[in-house]
Design an enzyme around this catalytic site. Structure first.
Site, mmCIF file in Angstrom:
data_model
loop_
_atom_site.group_PDB
_atom_site.id
_atom_site.type_symbol
_atom_site.label_atom_id
_atom_site.label_comp_id
_atom_site.label_asym_id
_atom_site.label_seq_id
_atom_site.Cartn_x
_atom_site.Cartn_y
_atom_site.Cartn_z
ATOM 1 N N ASP A 12 0.851 -1.191 0.000
ATOM 2 C CA ASP A 12 0.000 0.000 0.000
ATOM 3 C C ASP A 12 0.888 1.244 0.000
ATOM 4 O O ASP A 12 2.109 1.164 0.147
ATOM 5 C CB ASP A 12 -0.874 -0.051 1.264
ATOM 6 C CG ASP A 12 -1.983 0.983 1.263
ATOM 7 O OD1 ASP A 12 -2.258 1.581 0.207
ATOM 8 O OD2 ASP A 12 -2.583 1.196 2.338
ATOM 9 N N GLU A 58 2.650 5.089 -4.041
ATOM 10 C CA GLU A 58 2.683 6.039 -5.168
ATOM 11 C C GLU A 58 4.034 6.752 -5.331
ATOM 12 O O GLU A 58 4.316 7.148 -6.482
ATOM 13 C CB GLU A 58 1.560 7.068 -5.000
ATOM 14 C CG GLU A 58 0.170 6.490 -5.137
ATOM 15 C CD GLU A 58 -0.267 5.638 -3.941
ATOM 16 O OE1 GLU A 58 -1.015 4.668 -4.142
ATOM 17 O OE2 GLU A 58 0.161 5.936 -2.812
ATOM 18 N N HIS A 72 -13.309 -5.273 2.691
ATOM 19 C CA HIS A 72 -12.357 -4.525 3.528
ATOM 20 C C HIS A 72 -13.034 -3.274 4.069
ATOM 21 O O HIS A 72 -13.821 -2.628 3.383
ATOM 22 C CB HIS A 72 -11.131 -4.149 2.691
ATOM 23 C CG HIS A 72 -10.083 -3.380 3.452
ATOM 24 N ND1 HIS A 72 -9.716 -3.676 4.739
ATOM 25 C CD2 HIS A 72 -9.321 -2.315 3.071
ATOM 26 C CE1 HIS A 72 -8.771 -2.825 5.130
ATOM 27 N NE2 HIS A 72 -8.518 -1.995 4.135
#
Length: 926
Positions: free
Chosen positions: A510, A513, A666
């Site tokens: 996660d 970026e 989730h």
């Protein structure tokens, strides 16, 4: 018996924003006239545009300024290519004309809306000239020269043009600096050895101004015409425009919206960014690839191999402009001719996706905020208690000590190793989250990941050569440089240390970026050309460093300015490699940030969505877009990540999510639980039933992933891929197919007990009952009570299914049921790929079974084309044949009479076959 109501062929509504309660080809070689001149329709448009400008000037009292030169009035509004794309600038006539461009002011639009550019290129704006063009072994090489400088600094005067006719359906065009090397994406692409002999395209060039003119030979359709606007190639501003043969364009991710892009002055920005999925924002990944449908049903695709910040401007001409701020213009064009073939050809360049382990295709459960391993365990036990299928249990960052990677909260998660052991005993698997930001504040010697990374020099550095420090969940952090091979080894060692305590099965990467809670770093970003380039694309936050690291940060391979969009890909590559070395089995990695070729290493989830009906609706175009991008293992957070779901929404979302290729529920912290076990008996049963349906289809789904791995087929598939001649399918993104055979029609709105959607031409069979519906290609209203998801099998298909268990391991030992959906000619075909579900390279090593099923003239045959010992462990128990027109008098299995049943809805069932999958057989009905 299911009832269907035929309706008019109007399209279904798009995803609701509110919530409940809320031209001819120009001649080549020589001087080229502006491409829009000469067409009668466009001349009419020019006249209408001119009259409109004159009328506006009269009624506006002159606010539109002086009358533009005639050459500017010649350009129709839809064909005005933007000469001043800078945001946050009020474009004046003086600014525009300083660039040598036309200025015609249009009435202002609502805030945030784009319209006709006020400043646009005149027909005679200076561009490059093709000075020479020579044949090469693979194609051509040319020299482009610009004699008048454009308006961005460090204009490149001479460019090299390389053209390679790589295959009959693939063309490679590359434009770069003729004199100086430039950054190019470090992606392995195929190197061809011979020129294509019979290309289905023809390529010509305009010499002055330079332009690429590409046609499809069979139809004469002009696929690319780059003479529509000047080519600009400066050091940090590269721009090329083209006409498009239609308005039906898809791809160009990652964005949230409809599958089909609007060409109504729509700019799509590609710059990886951590932000909850929102329309018009640049999101987590960058995919500079589009697919376009042509009149008649042909398709082509275009891939720009460039990892710099870019934007793609779409306009109603129809036309498109690529605008990037670094690298080179490196294009691959794929000629299809059908959309499935375009995606296969694209993946021949970027690489086919990895074959996932079978357990990755089971149901996964996660939330941020379990709070402890014991609470996590309680959730698993509740799922088992209600016998709800589950393969993967996940933990978010709350398992860590102070949110630091490779640590475990010894108080709240002390029993995690025991939980993982228990999961493994029950044939289940454990997946944990990792972030690339490494805590930098622990006392020296107390946190090995940072100390060792610092010692080896494995972090992103500032321009001063010191680790760039940002802020993420653990506080101040350094960022691993995955462009450095040494970082991959350090990542592996960290994972090995943690695996010794918690033997995880998969990894969830996660925040890659990379995400940063600061803009740039704790010290901001230095002045300079990387952090403050001459042109910044329309990125969220108006700065390349907004909520990420400085573009000037130094990495092993290049500067972050060039590598930013590759960060997630490079981390995924390191993570998949580490998992293979640690477990010796197929890796399972799910990543938030993605780039072309990432399907070779990971899947993707669509990010931090919300528990809202429109988020569920938008998930379908999201997963279909990633099918186009070569990342078939994709899904959204089922029931929504942020906010509180409702029982109805979660039930409908579980039904849809059971048909995401990657299915995970989730939830965020501080919201009510949304795992299936917490709902009412009715909702819980509906969720359990649809998961059992998914598990029954695992043999079919697994075979689809094999075909994706082998040749680049899509798994979740837009309807127009299978019905490209049916224009009504081109805009559909509320339904989808699994492969070519299974149509999924979910309910996407609250408070309804029916769904109205499109059923393509042909006979379709209800998955559950076998009853048929014949469609001419029309909208049908289908019953859809809360416990029901509409699934239909396409005629001519054979689906391998299996009696479902509560895990993939349990399911795989059960007998197979083959569902035959006869075509109008009483034929059908299907196949099954079968291996051990987890070993590396089973197909490449020959450790698999492949069986083909066929029906013709009332005879079903199962033919084993390749066999392995795994196939001896499973039997074919039942054959269900849909669409048998009249009751048989007898059924013969390998020539021996067999009992059967025949239902009024023309379904023939033959049970207790007891045939080993490893042995071929035939079944005939008379």
């Amino acid at each position: 018996m299911k009832s269907y109501q035929k309706l008019t062929t109007t399209q279904p509504a798009a995803c609701r924003v509110e919530e409940e309660g809320a031209a001819p080809m120009p001649s080549s070689h020589g001087k080229l006239a502006p491409w829009w001149v000469g067409s009668g329709l466009l001349v009419a448009a020019v006249l209408l545009s001119t009259i409109t400008v004159w009328v506006l000037r009269q009624v506006s009292g002159g606010w539109l300024g002086p009358t533009p030169p005639p050459k500017c009035l010649l350009v129709p509004e839809s064909h005005r290519f933007d000469c001043y794309p800078e945001r946050r600038v009020v474009v004046t006539q003086e600014l525009c004309e300083s660039r040598g461009c036309c200025f015609i002011q249009s009435p202002p639009l609502a805030e945030g809306k784009q319209g006709v550019p006020w400043c646009f290129y005149p027909p005679d704006f200076p561009s490059y000239t093709l000075e020479s063009l020579n044949q090469t072994a693979l194609g051509m090489m040319g020299l482009l020269v610009r004699r008048e400088k454009a308006y961005y600094p460090r204009d490149v005067e001479k460019l090299r043009l390389d053209v390679e006719f790589e295959t009959d359906t693939r063309l490679h065009i590359k434009i770069t600096d003729a004199a100086n090397p430039r950054y190019e994406v470090p992606l392995d692409v195929p190197q061809v050895m011979k020129r294509a002999e019979n290309p289905i395209y023809s390529l010509n060039f305009s010499w002055d101004p330079f332009g690429v003119l590409l046609q499809r030979k069979a139809t004469g359709t002009v696929l690319l015409n780059t003479t529509v606007a000047p080519l600009i190639f400066a050091d940090q501003f590269l721009q090329i425009s083209t006409s498009l043969p239609s308005k039906f364009l898809y791809g160009l991710g990652e964005h949230r919206g409809s599958l089909l892009h609007s060409l109504d002055w729509n700019t799509l920005t590609l710059w990886a960014r951590d932000v909850s999925p929102t329309e018009s924002f640049n999101l987590y990944g960058a995919h500079p690839f589009y697919l376009l449908m042509e009149e008649g049903g042909n398709a082509h695709g275009v891939f720009l191999l460039n990892s710099n910040a870019m934007e793609v401007a779409l306009q109603p001409a129809p036309g498109l402009t690529w605008r990037t701020i670094g690298g080179v213009l490196d294009f691959y064009i794929f000629l299809g001719p059908d959309p499935n073939m375009v995606i296969q050809q694209y993946q021949q360049v970027i690489g086919f996706p990895a074959m996932p382990p079978i357990w990755a295709l089971g149901f996964h459960l996660c939330r941020w905020g379990y709070g402890s391993s014991n609470e996590t365990w309680q959730t698993v036990r509740a799922m088992r208690n209600y016998q709800i299928p589950q393969d993967g249990q996940w933990n978010d960052i709350d398992y860590m000590d102070g949110y630091r990677d490779f640590t475990l909260d010894s108080q709240k998660f002390a029993s995690l190793p025991s939980l993982v052991e228990d999961l493994h005993k029950h044939g289940q698997h454990y997946v944990m989250i990792l972030d690339p930001g490494i805590s930098s504040t622990s006392p020296h010697g107390s946190y090995w990941p940072f100390d060792e990374g610092l010692r080896r020099g494995l972090f992103l550095n500032t321009t001063q050569g010191q680790p760039l420090i940002g802020q993420v969940w653990p506080g101040f952090t350094a960022f691993a440089d995955f462009s450095n091979p040494d970082t991959h080894q350090w990542w592996l060692e960290n994972l090995q240390h943690f695996y010794a305590h918690v033997p995880f099965d998969g990894l969830w990467i996660d925040m890659n970026e990379p995400s940063n809670f600061m803009d740039g770093s704790e010290d901001g970003c230095p002045p300079g050309e990387f952090d403050n380039p001459p042109y910044t694309p329309a990125v969220l936050g108006d700065s390349l460093s907004a909520k990420t690291v400085c573009a000037s940060a130094k990495q092993k391979v290049s500067v972050h300015y060039n590598l930013h969009n590759l960060y997630g890909l490079m981390e995924a590559k390191a993570t998949a490699s580490a998992l293979i070395k640690i477990r010796g089995k197929r890796p399972f990695v799910i990543s938030r940030s993605t780039f072309p070729s990432q399907g070779r290493y990971s899947g993707h989830w669509l990010g931090d969505n919300r528990s809202q009906w429109k988020d569920m609706c938008y998930s379908i175009p999201g997963l279909l877009s990633f099918s186009l991008f070569g990342i078939p293992l994709v899904g959204a957070d089922i029931c929504g990540f942020s906010g509180s779901t409702s029982e109805e929404l979660c039930t409908r979302w579980m039904q849809l999510g059971a048909f995401y290729p990657f299915a995970r529920n989730h939830n965020t912290q501080n919201e009510k639980a949304q795992d299936p076990a917490v709902f009412s008996p009715a909702a819980r049963t509906a969720m359990k039933d649809v998961l059992l349906t998914r598990y029954s289809l695992l043999p079919f789904l697994y075979t689809l992933f094999h075909r994706a791995h082998l040749q680049g087929d899509t798994v979740a598939r837009p309807l127009f891929f299978e019905f490209p001649w049916d224009v009504a399918t081109w805009e559909l993104d509320r339904q989808f197919l699994w492969g070519r055979s299974l149509l999924v029609t979910p309910v996407l709105e609250p408070g309804v007990d029916s769904v109205t959607d499109y059923v393509p031409q042909g006979t379709w069979y209800d998955f559950y009952t076998g009853s048929s519906v014949n469609s001419s290609g029309e909208m049908l209203k289908m019953s859809a009570p809360l416990e029901h998801l509409n699934l239909h099998i396409r005629e001519g298909s054979i689906l391998p299914t299996q009696k479902p268990g509560t895990t993939t391991e349990m399911t795989r030992g059960n007998p197979l049921r083959l569902i035959v959906a006869l075509s109008s000619h009483a034929t059908a075909w299907g196949d099954l790929f079968w291996d051990d579900g987890e070993s590396l390279d089973t197909f490449e090593k020959g450790n698999y079974s492949y069986v083909v099923f066929n029906v013709t003239q009332n005879i079903f045959t199962s033919t084993v084309l390749h066999a392995s010992t795994e196939a001896t462990k499973v039997t074919v128990g039942t054959l269900s044949i849909f669409g048998v027109q009249k009751p048989p008098s007898k059924v013969l299995l390998n020539g021996q009479e067999k009992p059967f049943s025949y239902l009024d809805n023309q379904v023939l069932n033959v049970s207790d076959l007891g045939m080993s999958l490893s042995q071929g057989f035939s079944l005939q009905w008379l």
